[in-house]
Design a protein around this motif. Structure first.
Motif, PDB file in Angstrom:
ATOM      1  N   LEU A  85       3.375  -4.627   2.673  1.00 44.04           N
ATOM      2  CA  LEU A  85       2.603  -3.878   1.952  1.00 44.04           C
ATOM      3  C   LEU A  85       3.047  -3.052   0.856  1.00 44.04           C
ATOM      4  CD1 LEU A  85       1.318  -2.212   5.180  1.00 44.04           C
ATOM      5  CD2 LEU A  85       0.060  -3.894   3.781  1.00 44.04           C
ATOM      6  N   LEU A  86       4.476  -2.970   0.892  1.00 45.29           N
ATOM      7  CA  LEU A  86       5.326  -2.372  -0.190  1.00 45.29           C
ATOM      8  C   LEU A  86       5.048  -3.150  -1.538  1.00 45.29           C
ATOM      9  CD1 LEU A  86       7.467  -0.441  -1.423  1.00 45.29           C
ATOM     10  CD2 LEU A  86       9.194  -1.663  -0.385  1.00 45.29           C
ATOM     11  N   LEU A  87       5.306  -4.502  -1.471  1.00 48.10           N
ATOM     12  CA  LEU A  87       5.218  -5.307  -2.679  1.00 48.10           C
ATOM     13  C   LEU A  87       3.800  -5.360  -3.118  1.00 48.10           C
ATOM     14  CD1 LEU A  87       7.508  -6.677  -4.005  1.00 48.10           C
ATOM     15  CD2 LEU A  87       8.095  -5.780  -2.112  1.00 48.10           C
ATOM     16  N   LEU A  88       2.945  -5.539  -1.842  1.00 46.78           N
ATOM     17  CA  LEU A  88       1.422  -5.909  -2.272  1.00 46.78           C
ATOM     18  C   LEU A  88       0.663  -4.579  -2.820  1.00 46.78           C
ATOM     19  CD1 LEU A  88      -0.900  -7.867  -2.320  1.00 46.78           C
ATOM     20  CD2 LEU A  88      -1.599  -7.153  -0.091  1.00 46.78           C
ATOM     21  N   GLY A 126       5.245   6.488   1.977  1.00 47.24           N
ATOM     22  CA  GLY A 126       5.262   7.635   3.028  1.00 47.24           C
ATOM     23  C   GLY A 126       4.314   7.107   4.227  1.00 47.24           C
ATOM     24  N   SER A 127       3.099   6.568   3.675  1.00 49.07           N
ATOM     25  CA  SER A 127       2.158   5.956   4.781  1.00 49.07           C
ATOM     26  C   SER A 127       2.715   4.655   5.529  1.00 49.07           C
ATOM     27  CB  SER A 127       0.946   5.776   3.935  1.00 49.07           C
ATOM     28  OG  SER A 127       0.389   6.562   3.257  1.00 49.07           O
ATOM     29  N   ILE A 128       3.481   4.070   4.872  1.00 46.98           N
ATOM     30  CA  ILE A 128       4.141   2.779   5.604  1.00 46.98           C
ATOM     31  C   ILE A 128       4.978   3.158   6.604  1.00 46.98           C
ATOM     32  CG2 ILE A 128       5.415   0.751   5.374  1.00 46.98           C
ATOM     33  CD1 ILE A 128       4.126   0.523   2.443  1.00 46.98           C
ATOM     34  N   SER A 234       6.090  18.388  14.401  1.00 47.57           N
ATOM     35  CA  SER A 234       5.181  17.736  13.571  1.00 47.57           C
ATOM     36  C   SER A 234       5.896  16.521  13.118  1.00 47.57           C
ATOM     37  CB  SER A 234       5.157  18.938  12.468  1.00 47.57           C
ATOM     38  OG  SER A 234       4.618  19.998  12.950  1.00 47.57           O
ATOM     39  N   SER A 235       5.252  15.394  13.556  1.00 48.40           N
ATOM     40  CA  SER A 235       5.731  14.159  13.053  1.00 48.40           C
ATOM     41  C   SER A 235       5.294  13.750  11.848  1.00 48.40           C
ATOM     42  CB  SER A 235       5.162  13.174  14.212  1.00 48.40           C
ATOM     43  OG  SER A 235       3.906  12.969  14.142  1.00 48.40           O
ATOM     44  N   PHE A 236       4.443  14.481  11.203  1.00 53.32           N
ATOM     45  CA  PHE A 236       3.927  13.973   9.843  1.00 53.32           C
ATOM     46  C   PHE A 236       4.950  14.470   8.897  1.00 53.32           C
ATOM     47  CE2 PHE A 236       2.314  18.172  10.205  1.00 53.32           C
ATOM     48  CZ  PHE A 236       2.605  18.828   8.934  1.00 53.32           C
ATOM     49  N   LEU A 237       5.971  15.321   9.271  1.00 47.69           N
ATOM     50  CA  LEU A 237       6.910  16.061   8.127  1.00 47.69           C
ATOM     51  C   LEU A 237       8.027  15.183   7.652  1.00 47.69           C
ATOM     52  CD1 LEU A 237       7.106  19.509   9.622  1.00 47.69           C
ATOM     53  CD2 LEU A 237       5.989  18.842   7.703  1.00 47.69           C
ATOM     54  N   GLN A 238       8.379  14.124   8.560  1.00 46.69           N
ATOM     55  CA  GLN A 238       9.382  12.995   8.363  1.00 46.69           C
ATOM     56  C   GLN A 238       8.905  12.271   7.359  1.00 46.69           C
ATOM     57  OE1 GLN A 238       8.563  13.581  11.754  1.00 46.69           O
ATOM     58  NE2 GLN A 238      10.382  15.079  12.004  1.00 46.69           N
TER      59      GLN A 238
END
Length: 308
Positions: A85-88, A126-128, A234-238
């Protein structure tokens, strides 16, 4: 993930420390408690998704042969998917015809092009990381895996298989991206010119490029290690912290080296598009040097005595 119940002796001195860092401080009080033991996936960005974290510190590096199993296989697939996903998606954003128009416009809009690419990489990575957090830790970068191995958070085996999977996924993603650009109905003119990591040797020397890439990777890894150490509810902070770090580093480095800070991102697209040179070695080894510097710097300078 596979989990089993059992009794384990744990150091319960901090609820905000790295949940996978095992401490060897015999002076701290230990208690034997009943815990849910989850297979160690190696934490990079989402070290904790529960309300509290228990600190567990290894006394030394692990070979990791006991980790071979279904859980490790899932983690390896996750890392391959991440770099695919990073490359694509992220490198593909540099080849977006909408964004490319910014770089070729009669009006000088290159600064805006750089900012949009930096934002795409920051949000994309961040999403990956968030997607893969509970599966593999969301490393998607051999330099990050190397740093976590040096920090004794993952085993040597996991570092090796993660690195292999990351390169394999990267080549697959780059191949798909290059193939998409080769079709008439989606032709991206000069697709090989966009997303390649390179620098103008007339203004940036090899040593300077190596130093830039090493420092950028060091910044990223210090952020990763901080998120591991300061796990919170808050797991989204990482992943958000990592996304912001990636964005800032790209804003800084794109004008100099097009920002690699990842041996996979820095070399694979160059190889697939046939644009390898001596510069490719800079993008391969500089991030690993950043990892070698970042870990002791974090542990000796940025870690409080109570955590050591």
């Amino acid at each position: 993930m596979v989990s089993t119940k059992g009794s384990y002796s744990l150091n319960l001195h901090s609820v905000t420390a790295n949940p996978l860092a095992l401490g060897d401080d015999s002076k701290k009080d230990t208690k034997t408690i009943e815990v849910e033991a989850v297979e160690n996936v190696g934490v990079a960005a989402v070290p904790c998704r529960s309300n509290t974290c228990t600190s567990v510190n290894l006394k030394g590096w692990k070979l990791g042969t006991n980790e071979i199993g279904c859980g490790l296989m899932k983690a390896v697939i996750g890392e391959a998917l991440g770099t695919f996903l990073l490359l694509l998606v992220c490198v593909g954003s540099a080849n977006s015809w909408i964004l490319k128009d910014l770089s070729t416009s009669a009006v000088d809009l290159k600064p805006l092009y750089f900012l949009t690419i930096a934002l795409a990489f920051g949000l994309g990575i961040g999403s990956i990381v968030y997607i893969l957090g509970e599966v593999s830790g969301g490393h998607i970068n051999p330099a990050v895996s190397c740093a976590l191995f040096l920090d004794k958070q993952i085993s040597f085996l996991r570092f090796l298989v993660y690195s292999f999977a990351q390169f394999a996924g990267g080549f697959l993603g780059a191949g798909v991206l290059y193939g998409i650009g080769s079709h008439d109905h989606t032709t991206l003119d000069h697709i090989d010119e966009y997303g390649v990591n390179s620098y103008n040797e007339m203004s940036v020397s090899h040593a300077e490029a190596f130093f830039f890439e090493m420092l950028g990777t060091m910044f990223l890894i210090l952020t990763v290690l901080a998120t591991c150490q300061r796990a919170c509810s808050s797991s989204f902070l990482q992943p958000l912290a990592i996304a912001l770090a990636v964005f800032v580093i790209h804003v800084w480095l794109i004008p100099y080296t097009n920002c690699g800070i990842n041996p996979v991102r820095g070399t694979v697209w160059n190889i697939v598009t046939g644009q390898t040179s001596v510069q490719t070695f800079v993008f391969l080894f500089a991030p690993m040097a950043g990892a070698l510097v970042a870990v002791p710097f974090h542990n000796f300078i940025l870690t409080s005595s109570s955590d050591s």
